[in-house]
Design a protein around this motif. Structure first.
Motif, PDB file in Angstrom:
ATOM      1  N   LEU A 170      86.463  39.052 -42.575  1.00  0.00           N
ATOM      2  CA  LEU A 170      86.963  38.426 -43.335  1.00  0.00           C
ATOM      3  C   LEU A 170      87.411  39.292 -44.964  1.00  0.00           C
ATOM      4  CD1 LEU A 170      83.909  35.079 -43.663  1.00  0.00           C
ATOM      5  CD2 LEU A 170      86.595  34.996 -42.583  1.00  0.00           C
ATOM      6  N   GLY A 171      87.247  39.792 -44.643  1.00  0.00           N
ATOM      7  CA  GLY A 171      87.351  40.996 -45.775  1.00  0.00           C
ATOM      8  C   GLY A 171      86.492  41.206 -47.159  1.00  0.00           C
ATOM      9  N   ALA A 172      84.679  40.503 -46.284  1.00  0.00           N
ATOM     10  CA  ALA A 172      84.551  40.912 -47.638  1.00  0.00           C
ATOM     11  C   ALA A 172      83.599  42.393 -47.289  1.00  0.00           C
ATOM     12  CB  ALA A 172      83.372  39.852 -47.784  1.00  0.00           C
TER      13      ALA A 172
ATOM     14  N   VAL B 113      80.286  30.872 -43.189  1.00  0.00           N
ATOM     15  CA  VAL B 113      82.571  30.343 -43.767  1.00  0.00           C
ATOM     16  C   VAL B 113      82.040  28.389 -43.567  1.00  0.00           C
ATOM     17  CG1 VAL B 113      84.368  29.570 -41.995  1.00  0.00           C
ATOM     18  CG2 VAL B 113      83.600  31.730 -41.956  1.00  0.00           C
ATOM     19  N   GLU B 114      81.425  27.928 -43.472  1.00  0.00           N
ATOM     20  CA  GLU B 114      81.444  26.457 -43.304  1.00  0.00           C
ATOM     21  C   GLU B 114      80.402  26.135 -44.996  1.00  0.00           C
ATOM     22  OE1 GLU B 114      83.048  23.818 -42.189  1.00  0.00           O
ATOM     23  OE2 GLU B 114      83.850  25.127 -40.363  1.00  0.00           O
ATOM     24  N   VAL B 115      79.704  27.040 -44.260  1.00  0.00           N
ATOM     25  CA  VAL B 115      78.259  26.843 -45.853  1.00  0.00           C
ATOM     26  C   VAL B 115      79.447  28.235 -47.004  1.00  0.00           C
ATOM     27  CG1 VAL B 115      76.384  27.064 -47.194  1.00  0.00           C
ATOM     28  CG2 VAL B 115      76.955  25.750 -44.558  1.00  0.00           C
ATOM     29  N   GLY B 116      78.867  28.918 -46.338  1.00  0.00           N
ATOM     30  CA  GLY B 116      79.017  29.556 -47.737  1.00  0.00           C
ATOM     31  C   GLY B 116      80.599  30.219 -48.700  1.00  0.00           C
ATOM     32  N   ARG B 117      81.517  29.981 -47.922  1.00  0.00           N
ATOM     33  CA  ARG B 117      83.009  29.688 -48.074  1.00  0.00           C
ATOM     34  C   ARG B 117      83.565  31.586 -48.220  1.00  0.00           C
ATOM     35  NH1 ARG B 117      84.794  25.758 -45.481  1.00  0.00           N
ATOM     36  NH2 ARG B 117      84.357  23.919 -46.222  1.00  0.00           N
ATOM     37  N   VAL B 118      82.446  32.004 -47.367  1.00  0.00           N
ATOM     38  CA  VAL B 118      83.061  33.556 -48.225  1.00  0.00           C
ATOM     39  C   VAL B 118      83.975  34.328 -48.494  1.00  0.00           C
ATOM     40  CG1 VAL B 118      82.786  35.714 -47.244  1.00  0.00           C
ATOM     41  CG2 VAL B 118      80.413  34.522 -47.412  1.00  0.00           C
ATOM     42  N   ASN B 119      84.591  35.068 -49.158  1.00  0.00           N
ATOM     43  CA  ASN B 119      85.944  35.644 -49.303  1.00  0.00           C
ATOM     44  C   ASN B 119      87.243  37.183 -49.359  1.00  0.00           C
ATOM     45  OD1 ASN B 119      87.206  32.648 -50.652  1.00  0.00           O
ATOM     46  ND2 ASN B 119      86.413  32.728 -51.897  1.00  0.00           N
TER      47      ASN B 119
ATOM     48  N   GLY C 157      86.644  40.512 -50.396  1.00  0.00           N
ATOM     49  CA  GLY C 157      86.333  41.660 -51.598  1.00  0.00           C
ATOM     50  C   GLY C 157      84.728  40.662 -51.865  1.00  0.00           C
ATOM     51  N   ASP C 158      83.754  39.435 -50.799  1.00  0.00           N
ATOM     52  CA  ASP C 158      82.282  39.014 -52.058  1.00  0.00           C
ATOM     53  C   ASP C 158      81.650  40.313 -51.097  1.00  0.00           C
ATOM     54  OD1 ASP C 158      83.091  36.584 -53.357  1.00  0.00           O
ATOM     55  OD2 ASP C 158      82.686  35.311 -51.358  1.00  0.00           O
ATOM     56  N   GLY C 159      80.400  40.503 -52.021  1.00  0.00           N
ATOM     57  CA  GLY C 159      79.509  41.189 -51.636  1.00  0.00           C
ATOM     58  C   GLY C 159      78.698  40.427 -50.889  1.00  0.00           C
ATOM     59  N   VAL C 160      78.066  40.343 -49.528  1.00  0.00           N
ATOM     60  CA  VAL C 160      77.908  39.290 -48.756  1.00  0.00           C
ATOM     61  C   VAL C 160      75.959  40.451 -48.425  1.00  0.00           C
ATOM     62  CG1 VAL C 160      77.458  37.613 -47.110  1.00  0.00           C
ATOM     63  CG2 VAL C 160      79.401  38.140 -48.206  1.00  0.00           C
ATOM     64  N   VAL C 161      74.620  39.736 -48.720  1.00  0.00           N
ATOM     65  CA  VAL C 161      73.497  40.392 -48.566  1.00  0.00           C
ATOM     66  C   VAL C 161      73.419  39.903 -47.215  1.00  0.00           C
ATOM     67  CG1 VAL C 161      71.116  40.848 -48.962  1.00  0.00           C
ATOM     68  CG2 VAL C 161      72.860  41.060 -50.776  1.00  0.00           C
ATOM     69  N   ILE C 162      72.750  40.869 -45.870  1.00  0.00           N
ATOM     70  CA  ILE C 162      72.500  40.257 -44.804  1.00  0.00           C
ATOM     71  C   ILE C 162      71.246  40.740 -44.065  1.00  0.00           C
ATOM     72  CG2 ILE C 162      73.239  39.961 -42.289  1.00  0.00           C
ATOM     73  CD1 ILE C 162      76.067  40.929 -43.043  1.00  0.00           C
ATOM     74  N   THR C 163      69.410  39.799 -44.281  1.00  0.00           N
ATOM     75  CA  THR C 163      68.271  40.386 -44.221  1.00  0.00           C
ATOM     76  C   THR C 163      68.563  40.665 -42.714  1.00  0.00           C
ATOM     77  OG1 THR C 163      67.260  38.338 -44.250  1.00  0.00           O
ATOM     78  CG2 THR C 163      67.699  39.916 -46.056  1.00  0.00           C
ATOM     79  N   ALA C 164      67.392  41.156 -42.207  1.00  0.00           N
ATOM     80  CA  ALA C 164      67.633  41.286 -40.596  1.00  0.00           C
ATOM     81  C   ALA C 164      68.413  41.962 -40.370  1.00  0.00           C
ATOM     82  CB  ALA C 164      66.459  39.772 -39.749  1.00  0.00           C
ATOM     83  N   ALA C 165      69.349  42.837 -40.740  1.00  0.00           N
ATOM     84  CA  ALA C 165      70.771  42.780 -40.257  1.00  0.00           C
ATOM     85  C   ALA C 165      70.621  43.422 -38.807  1.00  0.00           C
ATOM     86  CB  ALA C 165      71.424  44.098 -41.375  1.00  0.00           C
ATOM     87  N   SER C 166      69.808  44.420 -37.973  1.00  0.00           N
ATOM     88  CA  SER C 166      70.089  44.949 -36.826  1.00  0.00           C
ATOM     89  C   SER C 166      69.607  43.620 -35.789  1.00  0.00           C
ATOM     90  CB  SER C 166      68.605  46.282 -36.781  1.00  0.00           C
ATOM     91  OG  SER C 166      67.706  45.810 -37.008  1.00  0.00           O
ATOM     92  N   SER C 167      69.270  42.362 -36.323  1.00  0.00           N
ATOM     93  CA  SER C 167      69.160  41.110 -34.963  1.00  0.00           C
ATOM     94  C   SER C 167      70.376  41.017 -34.421  1.00  0.00           C
ATOM     95  CB  SER C 167      68.642  39.795 -36.177  1.00  0.00           C
ATOM     96  OG  SER C 167      69.215  39.893 -37.118  1.00  0.00           O
ATOM     97  N   GLY C 168      70.669  40.147 -32.958  1.00  0.00           N
ATOM     98  CA  GLY C 168      71.413  39.855 -33.302  1.00  0.00           C
ATOM     99  C   GLY C 168      71.999  38.687 -33.853  1.00  0.00           C
ATOM    100  N   VAL C 169      72.389  38.218 -35.282  1.00  0.00           N
ATOM    101  CA  VAL C 169      72.942  37.166 -35.658  1.00  0.00           C
ATOM    102  C   VAL C 169      73.176  38.146 -37.043  1.00  0.00           C
ATOM    103  CG1 VAL C 169      72.316  35.376 -37.566  1.00  0.00           C
ATOM    104  CG2 VAL C 169      71.354  35.230 -35.722  1.00  0.00           C
TER     105      VAL C 169
END
Length: 331
Positions: free
Chosen positions: A173-175, A142-148, A150-162
């Motif tokens: 956010l609707g992305a 949010v603060e850095v990425g400004r995700v909107n 519909g945006d595609g967001v790739v998340i690695t280590a996806a099974s971690s807490g973060v």
């Protein structure tokens, strides 16, 4: 009255077996300090790196402490403390100086500014699992990425807490959350957790698969916990003029600077949020709103008792978990 605490410390770097539970005497409360009885402790991969001597700063030995987040109840407040009183339920977010301020303990003295009120609807386990993961995901996306929307967001280590916090936040956010995991063993769990797509990194051509999902454009934001030599390949998944946010180094090998410009590479640390009162106010409002709406909720993989802290760290390093590991404290 003399107050003692059970504290997890280590006197040499190494594996989980270096962790010892020791009884220490707490000094009298100083001005602005609060004594908190700890009921639950949230574990983070950074703590395993710190214990092993591979974090970005080294522990102070012998007798280093460990841990940055917990939940409990205020027992006593020192002079000049306003806003907290004995009996208050709180979450604790320590600074990143774990050697002296680590929270693996049954009682701690912390500055009042380290406390966040814990609503009656948030139990201690949730309160201990919440803030580090969601502040990291919020700050980066949010603060850095400004995700909107519909945006595609790739998340690695996806099974971690973060990673799971990021999946929830991207949906909030609707992305479109695109989860990346090492193999397909956790695919079903990640889909149940809200990932729109799950990609196993070991199946090759990650960039091609991300571009196929995003209509050939690539992801506008990539949120990476791994780093290492694969960073250049991961950067190929980023859309032109997109953003690659790196917040971890699970692969400790050197990470080459991606050259597929135009691309922005941002090295993120949660201190960007916790050290800035304005950002922290926005983050708290966002996360607490998500809790009330039910769109943000920590995924708890497993709990351990404090007496089993060594086993908890072994599980932390196993990569078998999906979500947050929490240590509970019996009094």
């Amino acid at each position: 009255m003399t107050i003692h605490a059970r504290v997890v410390r280590f006197h040499e770097i190494g594996g989980p077996d270096v962790l010892k539970i020791e009884e220490v005497r707490l000094d009298p409360l100083g001005p602005g300090e609060v004594r908190v009885r700890i009921d639950a402790i949230g574990l983070n991969r950074a703590e395993a790196l710190f214990r092993a001597g591979t974090y970005y700063y080294q522990p102070t030995l012998p007798g280093s402490r460990l841990g940055v987040e917990a939940a409990g109840t205020v027992e006593e407040v020192g002079r000049e403390v306003a806003g907290f009183a004995p009996g208050d339920a709180v979450s604790v977010i320590s600074d990143q100086e774990m050697s002296h301020h680590g929270l693996y303990a049954d009682r701690v003295h912390v500055p009042a500014q380290s406390l966040l009120p814990r609503p009656a609807t948030v139990d201690a386990i949730t309160g201990a699992a919440l803030w580090t993961t969601y502040l990291t995901a919020y700050g980066a996306l949010v603060e850095v990425g400004r995700v909107n929307p519909g945006d595609g967001v790739v998340i690695t280590a996806a099974s971690s807490g973060v990673g799971l916090a990021a999946i929830q936040l991207v949906n909030h956010l609707g992305a479109v959350p695109i989860a990346v995991t090492r193999t397909d063993a956790k695919s079903a769990r990640l889909l149940r957790a809200g990932a729109a797509h799950v990609l196993a990194a070991n199946q090759g051509d990650l960039a091609g698969r991300v571009h196929a999902i995003t209509g050939g454009q690539g992801a506008r934001v990539v949120f990476d916990a791994v780093g290492g030599p694969a960073l250049s390949d991961l950067a190929q998944t980023v859309a032109a003029d997109g953003l690659l946010i790196v917040y971890g180094w699970l692969d400790p090998r050197p990470a080459p600077l991606p050259m597929n410009w135009p691309i922005t590479v941002h090295g993120f640390n949660v201190d960007l949020i916790t050290s800035d009162p304005a950002r922290m106010t926005r983050a708290r409002a966002f996360i607490e709103a998500g809790l009330r709406a039910g769109t943000l909720k920590p995924v708890i993989d497993r709990t351990f008792e404090l007496a089993n802290i060594v086993e908890a760290h072994r599980h932390l390093e196993s990569n078998a978990q999906t979500g947050k590991i929490v240590v509970t404290v019996q009094h």
